[in-house]
Design a protein around this motif. Structure first.
Motif, PDB file in Angstrom:
ATOM      1  N   SER A   1      -7.654   5.073   4.556  1.00 11.08           N
ATOM      2  CA  SER A   1      -7.993   3.737   5.043  1.00 11.08           C
ATOM      3  C   SER A   1      -8.991   3.087   4.096  1.00 11.08           C
ATOM      4  O   SER A   1      -9.714   3.767   3.360  1.00 11.08           O
ATOM      5  CB  SER A   1      -8.599   3.796   6.446  1.00 11.08           C
ATOM      6  OG  SER A   1      -9.880   4.400   6.414  1.00 11.08           O
ATOM      7  N   LYS A   2      -9.010   1.763   4.128  1.00  8.03           N
ATOM      8  CA  LYS A   2      -9.959   1.015   3.297  1.00  8.03           C
ATOM      9  C   LYS A   2     -11.399   1.283   3.731  1.00  8.03           C
ATOM     10  O   LYS A   2     -12.303   1.422   2.912  1.00  8.03           O
ATOM     11  CB  LYS A   2      -9.661  -0.482   3.370  1.00  8.03           C
ATOM     12  CG  LYS A   2      -8.368  -0.899   2.686  1.00  8.03           C
ATOM     13  CD  LYS A   2      -8.171  -2.400   2.786  1.00  8.03           C
ATOM     14  CE  LYS A   2      -6.871  -2.822   2.111  1.00  8.03           C
ATOM     15  NZ  LYS A   2      -6.645  -4.291   2.234  1.00  8.03           N
TER      16      LYS A   2
ATOM     17  N   HIS B   1       0.828  -1.192   0.000  1.00  6.22           N
ATOM     18  CA  HIS B   1       0.000   0.000   0.000  1.00  6.22           C
ATOM     19  C   HIS B   1       0.871   1.254   0.000  1.00  6.22           C
ATOM     20  O   HIS B   1       2.097   1.204   0.185  1.00  6.22           O
ATOM     21  CB  HIS B   1      -0.980   0.000   1.171  1.00  6.22           C
ATOM     22  CG  HIS B   1      -0.341  -0.109   2.522  1.00  6.22           C
ATOM     23  ND1 HIS B   1       0.300   0.938   3.141  1.00  6.22           N
ATOM     24  CD2 HIS B   1      -0.246  -1.154   3.381  1.00  6.22           C
ATOM     25  CE1 HIS B   1       0.752   0.555   4.316  1.00  6.22           C
ATOM     26  NE2 HIS B   1       0.444  -0.704   4.497  1.00  6.22           N
TER      27      HIS B   1
END
Length: 492
Positions: free
Chosen positions: A289-290, A44
């Protein structure tokens, strides 16, 4: 070792919470360990920011004369879903989901990680050890910790005894927190917990019968805890005490705190002189963030294939964007910021080509040595890349002024300026000129020379229709040409 550098190098040390003079244990040799990725998924952007930041540090230390052994590990075993030794093994879970062997998962994502860092033009580390390749070393370290009385074994699992360790050493030294405060923020042990203390963590975990990755040990079949691998591998390749250890700031409270405890308990010495941590990422001011839906992967950033992004951005534009923020500062992604960085990157690359167009004068009207000293001073102040870039753009201004003859440079200063830009733009910041580095760069340059000659002939023959058509068609294809008094300039 640091010739012509106007001030000594200082580094912000997370351990002391202040900038310290950088004094390696055994100069000119420097040992640097950076926590690498856990390879069960795509890397990521937070990882990328950390590794690009340490690439900058690595490059600069090499440039000023240090011999650096840069170790960056690959976590391919022992990482459970939580930091409290709970849940499923991430590799096993992913392997079952994709119906692959765990090491196929490891290979797949390790190759992906290397490819992303290659695209970002990072230098490979000196050594890239894996957790699975150092099971013996981890077992030996656990045995030493047990012998020193700072760990205990229950039913095949070995735990580190934090409260016992804290009687001799400061467990929360890295985050400046007392043991009592840490205990208050930790839940009470349930009746099913077998460890003695709430902060105790696993050094070795007993394997369940269905566990896919397990090894024999003095305590039975099992696998190492997450934290022990870095302590074992850093000690093996850099010694019981080494110079720099780093990673993202999210690793401070648990992973790096536990690393210090393990290493101190085993080797009875402070493991690291300088702890260095990179800050987190945000998107339009909100934490990336996801769950927030604003987290995107590097390839999504390159292609623009994410709702948050207006379009894609090239790898070097992104690398330059990251360098515009100090590694200890929060890095906020936004389309406006990325587009501004893209323009700055293009301007920087264009200036590199324009240096050769400067005509030497008898005397310089600009102090190039001062710009050079300012660049070194910025990097010597805790690797301050944003300030470095500001000074590089002062050099860009000088280049453009010298080409336009509003300022003058003698031949010696032109060479100094050329060397300065080469050093800090390419060697230290790690940028490459994408207009030339893209596939077929030499062919593109040759074709552009031919097209510009055809257009020049058309203009000489007053064939304005052909001249304008070439300009417009090139623009539609993404190539901009500009007529200047010194000739035709072009850029992609």
């Amino acid at each position: 070792m640091q010739e012509n550098i106007s001030q000594p190098l200082v580094i912000y040390n997370t351990l002391s919470r202040k900038k310290e003079l950088f004094e390696p244990i055994n100069p000119p040799f420097v040992g640097m360990y950076v926590c690498g990725p856990t390879v069960y998924s795509d890397v990521h952007l937070g990882n990328c920011r950390t590794f690009i930041s340490f690439d900058l540090i690595y490059r600069y230390l090499l440039h000023i004369g240090y011999k650096v052994r840069y170790v960056r590990n690959i976590t391919d075993a022992g990482h459970l879903e939580g930091d409290n030794d709970e849940g499923d093994d991430k590799f096993a879970k992913k392997a079952k989901l994709e119906q692959l062997e765990p090491m196929e998962i490891v290979q797949k994502y390790t190759l992906g990680f290397h490819e992303i860092l290659r695209i970002f033009n990072t230098l490979p580390p000196s050594i890239e050890p894996t957790a699975t390749g150092h099971i013996v070393e981890q077992i030996e370290m656990i045995k030493e910790i047990l012998a020193a009385g700072f760990a205990y074994e229950i039913n095949g699992t070995v735990y580190f005894d934090v409260e016992k360790y804290s009687k001799e050493y400061s467990y929360g030294v890295l985050t400046n927190r007392k043991l009592e405060d840490l205990l208050e923020g930790t839940r009470e042990l349930s009746g099913q917990d077998q460890k003695k203390g709430r902060l105790d963590f696993a050094l070795w975990i007993k394997a369940k019968p269905e566990t896919l990755m397990q090894w024999p040990s003095p305590w039975g079949w099992g696998f190492p805890g997450w934290h022990i691998e870095c302590s074992a591998m850093s000690a093996k390749y850099l010694g019981a005490t080494f110079d720099i250890h780093g990673g993202g700031m999210d690793l401070q409270a648990t992973h790096h705190t536990n690393e210090i405890a393990q290493s101190q308990a085993c080797n009875h010495t402070r493991p690291v002189k300088y702890w260095v941590h990179t800050n987190m990422l945000t998107v339009n001011g909100a934490r990336m963030s996801k769950t927030a839906g604003n987290g995107f992967l590097p390839n999504e950033l390159f292609t623009g294939a994410h709702p948050v992004l207006e379009r894609g951005y090239s790898p070097m534009s992104v690398r330059f964007f990251m360098a515009q923020s100090h590694y200890r500062s929060t890095l906020d992604f936004s389309n406006e910021a990325l587009q501004a960085a893209e323009k700055g990157y293009v301007k920087l690359m264009e200036s590199m080509k324009r240096i050769s167009k400067i005509e030497p004068a008898a005397k310089s009207s600009v102090n190039i040595d001062e710009i050079r000293e300012n660049c070194y001073a910025a990097m010597n102040d805790d690797f301050n890349s944003p300030v470095l870039i500001a000074h590089l753009f002062e050099a860009v201004r000088v280049i453009n002024s010298a080409v336009d003859k509003t300022e003058t440079l003698n031949a010696s200063d032109i060479e100094t300026l050329k060397s300065l830009m080469q050093t800090f733009v390419f060697d230290v910041l790690g940028l490459i000129d994408e207009s030339e580095a893209n596939a077929g760069g030499e062919v593109i340059n040759g074709l552009m020379s031919l097209i510009i000659d055809i257009r020049k002939t058309a203009r000489e023959n007053k064939d304005w229709a052909t001249s304008d058509k070439i300009r417009d068609e090139l623009k539609a294809a993404g190539v901009e040409i500009k007529d200047t008094k010194d000739g035709v300039e072009w850029r992609i």
